[in-house]
Design an enzyme around this catalytic site. Structure first.
Site, PDB file in Angstrom:
ATOM      1  N   CYS A 298      -6.352   4.669 -20.355  1.00  0.00           N
ATOM      2  CA  CYS A 298      -6.159   4.030 -21.658  1.00  0.00           C
ATOM      3  C   CYS A 298      -5.299   4.876 -22.583  1.00  0.00           C
ATOM      4  O   CYS A 298      -4.841   4.404 -23.615  1.00  0.00           O
ATOM      5  CB  CYS A 298      -7.506   3.771 -22.330  1.00  0.00           C
ATOM      6  SG  CYS A 298      -8.497   2.634 -21.388  1.00  0.00           S
TER       7      CYS A 298
ATOM      8  N   THR B 280     -16.604 -19.410 -24.329  1.00  0.00           N
ATOM      9  CA  THR B 280     -16.987 -19.906 -22.999  1.00  0.00           C
ATOM     10  C   THR B 280     -16.972 -18.756 -21.997  1.00  0.00           C
ATOM     11  O   THR B 280     -16.009 -17.997 -21.910  1.00  0.00           O
ATOM     12  CB  THR B 280     -16.007 -21.018 -22.552  1.00  0.00           C
ATOM     13  OG1 THR B 280     -16.052 -22.036 -23.543  1.00  0.00           O
ATOM     14  CG2 THR B 280     -16.391 -21.589 -21.201  1.00  0.00           C
TER      15      THR B 280
ATOM     16  N   ASN C 149     -15.477   9.888 -18.018  1.00  0.00           N
ATOM     17  CA  ASN C 149     -14.420   9.330 -17.167  1.00  0.00           C
ATOM     18  C   ASN C 149     -13.369  10.346 -16.756  1.00  0.00           C
ATOM     19  O   ASN C 149     -12.695  10.168 -15.762  1.00  0.00           O
ATOM     20  CB  ASN C 149     -13.741   8.149 -17.876  1.00  0.00           C
ATOM     21  CG  ASN C 149     -13.381   8.440 -19.312  1.00  0.00           C
ATOM     22  OD1 ASN C 149     -14.189   8.963 -20.076  1.00  0.00           O
ATOM     23  ND2 ASN C 149     -12.173   8.116 -19.694  1.00  0.00           N
TER      24      ASN C 149
ATOM     25  N   GLN D 210     -18.762   4.735 -16.155  1.00  0.00           N
ATOM     26  CA  GLN D 210     -18.399   5.624 -15.045  1.00  0.00           C
ATOM     27  C   GLN D 210     -19.627   6.157 -14.315  1.00  0.00           C
ATOM     28  O   GLN D 210     -19.492   6.959 -13.396  1.00  0.00           O
ATOM     29  CB  GLN D 210     -17.551   6.801 -15.546  1.00  0.00           C
ATOM     30  CG  GLN D 210     -16.217   6.402 -16.129  1.00  0.00           C
ATOM     31  CD  GLN D 210     -15.212   5.915 -15.081  1.00  0.00           C
ATOM     32  OE1 GLN D 210     -15.448   6.034 -13.866  1.00  0.00           O
ATOM     33  NE2 GLN D 210     -14.099   5.362 -15.529  1.00  0.00           N
TER      34      GLN D 210
HETATM   35  N1  PLP Z   1     -15.827   3.521 -20.957  1.00  0.00           N
HETATM   36  C1  PLP Z   1     -15.448   4.360 -19.986  1.00  0.00           C
HETATM   37  C2  PLP Z   1     -16.230   5.596 -19.756  1.00  0.00           C
HETATM   38  C3  PLP Z   1     -14.337   4.068 -19.197  1.00  0.00           C
HETATM   39  O1  PLP Z   1     -13.961   4.912 -18.245  1.00  0.00           O
HETATM   40  C4  PLP Z   1     -13.626   2.872 -19.443  1.00  0.00           C
HETATM   41  C5  PLP Z   1     -12.424   2.538 -18.648  1.00  0.00           C
HETATM   42  O2  PLP Z   1     -11.408   3.172 -18.720  1.00  0.00           O
HETATM   43  C6  PLP Z   1     -14.058   2.027 -20.465  1.00  0.00           C
HETATM   44  C7  PLP Z   1     -15.167   2.380 -21.203  1.00  0.00           C
HETATM   45  C8  PLP Z   1     -13.344   0.745 -20.775  1.00  0.00           C
HETATM   46  O3  PLP Z   1     -13.597  -0.231 -19.810  1.00  0.00           O
HETATM   47  P1  PLP Z   1     -12.592  -1.466 -19.607  1.00  0.00           P
HETATM   48  O4  PLP Z   1     -11.395  -0.925 -18.901  1.00  0.00           O
HETATM   49  O5  PLP Z   1     -13.379  -2.435 -18.795  1.00  0.00           O
HETATM   50  O6  PLP Z   1     -12.266  -2.003 -20.960  1.00  0.00           O
END
Ligand code: PLP
Length: 354
Positions: A332, A239, A153, A181
């Site tokens: 994140c 659900t 990512n 990604q």
């Molecule tokens: N894995 C990768 C490579 C990502 O880029 C992301 C998103 O930032 C995620 C997992 C997590 O996905 P989500 O934002 O749907 O929880």
């Protein structure tokens, strides 16, 4: 965002495609039943959801029963790592990941390590590549699962998944890849990749936030992370988010249809962008591999640069003032002041990583 703004942060999230909004609003306004209910409204919702499951399975080259809908990429990664490690506990206790995984995998691995599992990190090269040789040194008969992301990512590096899967399978270990990604940018077919588990998130491909899927090859056992009813064959109780699931299927359909053309388009844009920057600014470093005409080395829509003497955060804020949205790492981890673990893992200095 205003009309004049330029949104370049699509690895963080994408706007929802109008076609996706259309199918989702139809479900939310008309097909609101609980898919577990026996009456007509419930059955209609179930049909919509199962049609979506078939679409997703078809696109991935999987069987419908191998698709588990869940609440996004983070949950999908947690299900794959913790669910499989715990299901195989006492048979095999070793898990292998990489230091460049998304935090959903890195933190799940840490949790498993705290529970007593033997968690090992396979080293990556300066371009972020996991070599078959490096993986072969770690995989053994005690390894239950290897988890290596398909496309990163932050730096976009793409791994040779089939070659890595071969090594894991030779020792009887299962293989998971985080394709969050990768999907929509490069080919993602589970039979060609030969993986046992794979994660996808809708909001990275012009779908809604909070919905995603796990592909789990038939026969792969998963211990559920949460407990409740028999939804998703007990593998993910609760659900189902029917509108989100139908939106995910539509987003996958649209993304799969244009992936090959977009790869070419983004390759041109990436080369043009890098070429013009390199002509104007000295001391810039591309983190991750260059693109190659022979094979897929990087998702071309991802360009990660270090500018000597300038901090990422300052660049983000000054570009934001110009109406241009970029990022300096995983959304994140934003707010974290430490340099990106991905850049440190590929051997970047802490100064250039920042
Ligand atoms: N894995 C990768 C490579 C990502 O880029 C992301 C998103 O930032 C995620 C997992 C997590 O996905 P989500 O934002 O749907 O929880």
């Amino acid at each position: 965002m205003s009309l004049k703004s330029i949104y370049l942060d699509n690895n963080a999230t994408t706007p929802i495609a109008p076609e996706v909004i259309e199918v989702m609003s139809q479900i939310m306004t008309e097909t609101f039943g609980n898919p577990s209910s026996l009456h007509g409204a419930g059955r209609d919702a179930k049909v919509a959801m199962e049609n979506a499951r078939e679409t997703c399975a078809d696109i991935l080259g999987a069987e419908p029963f191998e698709i588990i809908f869940c609440g996004g990429g983070t949950e999908a990664d947690n299900i794959c790592l913790k669910g499989v490690a715990r299901a195989l506990r006492h048979k095999r206790e070793k898990i292998i990941v990489t230091p460049i995984e998304h935090s959903a995998i890195r933190q799940s691995a840490k949790e498993l390590s705290d529970e007593g599992f033997d968690v090992q990190n396979v080293e990556v090269t300066k371009e972020g590549i996991v070599t078959p040789e490096a993986l072969a040194e770690l995989v053994d008969e005690n390894t239950s699962l290897v988890s290596i992301m398909y496309a990163n990512n932050e730096i976009g590096v793409v791994q040779d998944i089939p070659a890595l899967v071969k090594i894991a399978h030779a020792r009887g270990a299962l293989f998971h890849t985080d394709a969050v990604q990768a999907f929509g940018k490069i080919p993602v077919a589970v039979d060609e990749l030969d993986v046992d588990l794979l994660s996808i998130s809708a909001h990275k491909i012009y779908g809604p936030k909070g919905v995603g899927l796990v592909y789990a090859k038939g026969g792969v056992k998963i211990a559920p992370l949460i407990h409740g009813g028999t939804h998703e064959k007990g593998r993910r109780p609760g659900t189902e988010n029917v509108a989100g699931i139908v939106g995910l299927a539509k987003a996958m359909e649209l993304a799969a249809a244009r992936a090959a053309e977009e790869y070419k388009h983004y390759t041109q844009l990436s080369e043009r962008f890098l070429g013009s920057l390199r002509g104007k600014i000295q001391d810039i470093t591309l983190n991750g591999p260059e693109l190659s005409a022979d094979r897929i080395t990087r998702t071309p829509s991802t360009v990660n640069l270090s500018f000597a003497g300038a901090e990422g955060e300052a660049i983000i804020l000054s570009l934001d003032l110009e109406g241009i949205a970029v990022s300096s790492g995983s959304a994140c981890s934003s707010g974290a002041t430490d340099p990106s673990p991905v850049l440190l893992a590929i051997g970047q200095t802490p100064e250039l990583a920042k």
